[in-house]
Write an enzyme that holds these catalytic residues in place. Sequence first.
Site, PDB file in Angstrom:
ATOM      1  N   ASP A  14      -2.048   5.546  -5.100  1.00  0.00           N
ATOM      2  CA  ASP A  14      -2.254   4.558  -4.042  1.00  0.00           C
ATOM      3  C   ASP A  14      -2.430   3.167  -4.626  1.00  0.00           C
ATOM      4  O   ASP A  14      -3.480   2.836  -5.170  1.00  0.00           O
ATOM      5  CB  ASP A  14      -3.489   4.957  -3.223  1.00  0.00           C
ATOM      6  CG  ASP A  14      -3.691   4.058  -2.014  1.00  0.00           C
ATOM      7  OD1 ASP A  14      -2.876   3.135  -1.798  1.00  0.00           O
ATOM      8  OD2 ASP A  14      -4.666   4.282  -1.284  1.00  0.00           O
TER       9      ASP A  14
ATOM     10  N   ASP B   3       0.833  -1.203   0.000  1.00  0.00           N
ATOM     11  CA  ASP B   3       0.000   0.000   0.000  1.00  0.00           C
ATOM     12  C   ASP B   3       0.866   1.249   0.000  1.00  0.00           C
ATOM     13  O   ASP B   3       1.520   1.553   0.994  1.00  0.00           O
ATOM     14  CB  ASP B   3      -0.904  -0.005   1.233  1.00  0.00           C
ATOM     15  CG  ASP B   3      -1.973   1.073   1.190  1.00  0.00           C
ATOM     16  OD1 ASP B   3      -2.011   1.818   0.197  1.00  0.00           O
ATOM     17  OD2 ASP B   3      -2.759   1.174   2.138  1.00  0.00           O
TER      18      ASP B   3
END
Length: 410
Positions: free
Chosen positions: A296, A95
Amino acid sequence: MRSSLLALLSVGVPPSIGRLLHATRHGLVADTVTSNAVPMRKHLVSPSSHRSSATTPVYRRTAAVNRPANLTNVHDVYYIIDLIVGNQTLAVSVDTGSSDTWFVSDPLECVRFWWQGPEYKPNCGLAEGFIGNLSGGVLDNPPFVRAYMDGTFVSGYYGFDDVTIGSITAKHQRVGVVNYTFWAGDGLTSGLLGLGDDQGQSGGEVSKQEESYLALGGLPPVEVDEQSWARTKIHGVDAIPEWMFEQSDLGLYIIKPDSWVYGRETEDIDPNPAEKGSLAPNELTTNTTQFPVLIDVGATLSLLPKGLVQQLYAAFDPPAKYLSTNGLFFALCNATVPKFGVNIGGNTFYFAPDDLLRQTARDPSGDYCRIGVTDVNGGPYVLGVSFLTSVVAVFDIENTEMRFASRTKY
């Protein structure tokens, strides 16, 4: 946020040269393929499953911030990598939109949330956790506590140990060990590899071909269009007004694209496009409105302004429609997919058709497929996996910039 295994530094070159250069102590050199490219496992989540994200904060719209929302899975794919801590191998999700690397401990206390009744038996859905003690000791203060936007949270303590990704070992790394959590995973991961930056830390590149790679210190082994390389500045967290930060600290990968391009490109010209209530074929529209976007890899969908996304939905043929049972926009799985691209540093990077219309995420009838871009009112805005799979993205921390190139095989 984790200490850096390696961060890249780069400067500009004329477009005709192709690959961008980056600066080192020995002068200017081109980005090269690194041997430290670790394959990431792509996990497809069942479209019918209902869970909060085990990998990233879910950017979810709710009627009131203090009211519990139905936690519906809107992420049908995320990436898993093996992290070696001491002598233990832990599967964690990757992430770039989160800054902390953490994993659960064994034993672990999984708790219910306040809206779940006393009869509810919590099941956090986490894989086997870390057993034993960290070799570098632990910190009694501050405690490790993180809360995510979907209501999940993790709590525990900080500690130090050697951390290995692929062939690279970072000594005495600070990590979070979680022993108390409200979570909703699917049993495959026991934590999160946060690649958001903290005090100039954590870098790499993420891309996807037959498999996806996390590359440290260079480029992954995939083919790219050398003429497509572009760079853009990484902005501070105050660039996103919704977060209400007063200082321009760096911490996440926030960029401001130059423009957005959308529409249809077909050989057949429709003489009466207005009758269909959608855009005419061969009509590409450029939207030059600039706004900050978070890069992201922990988010499957890309989340963008409502007006822009509604124009994209209208460009599908037939146009996409909202399905109340899923809370998102879907289009017929055999619909004509429009072009949709983002201009960064003077080059336009287009979403792949399979990422705009996700064949793996269907409604219960099986006829409609979910669109990989959804709309949000007021942000924060996100470019997630639906964008990143068609590019190589370089997260250059030392030079506070990102670089992108289009993949030639996808």
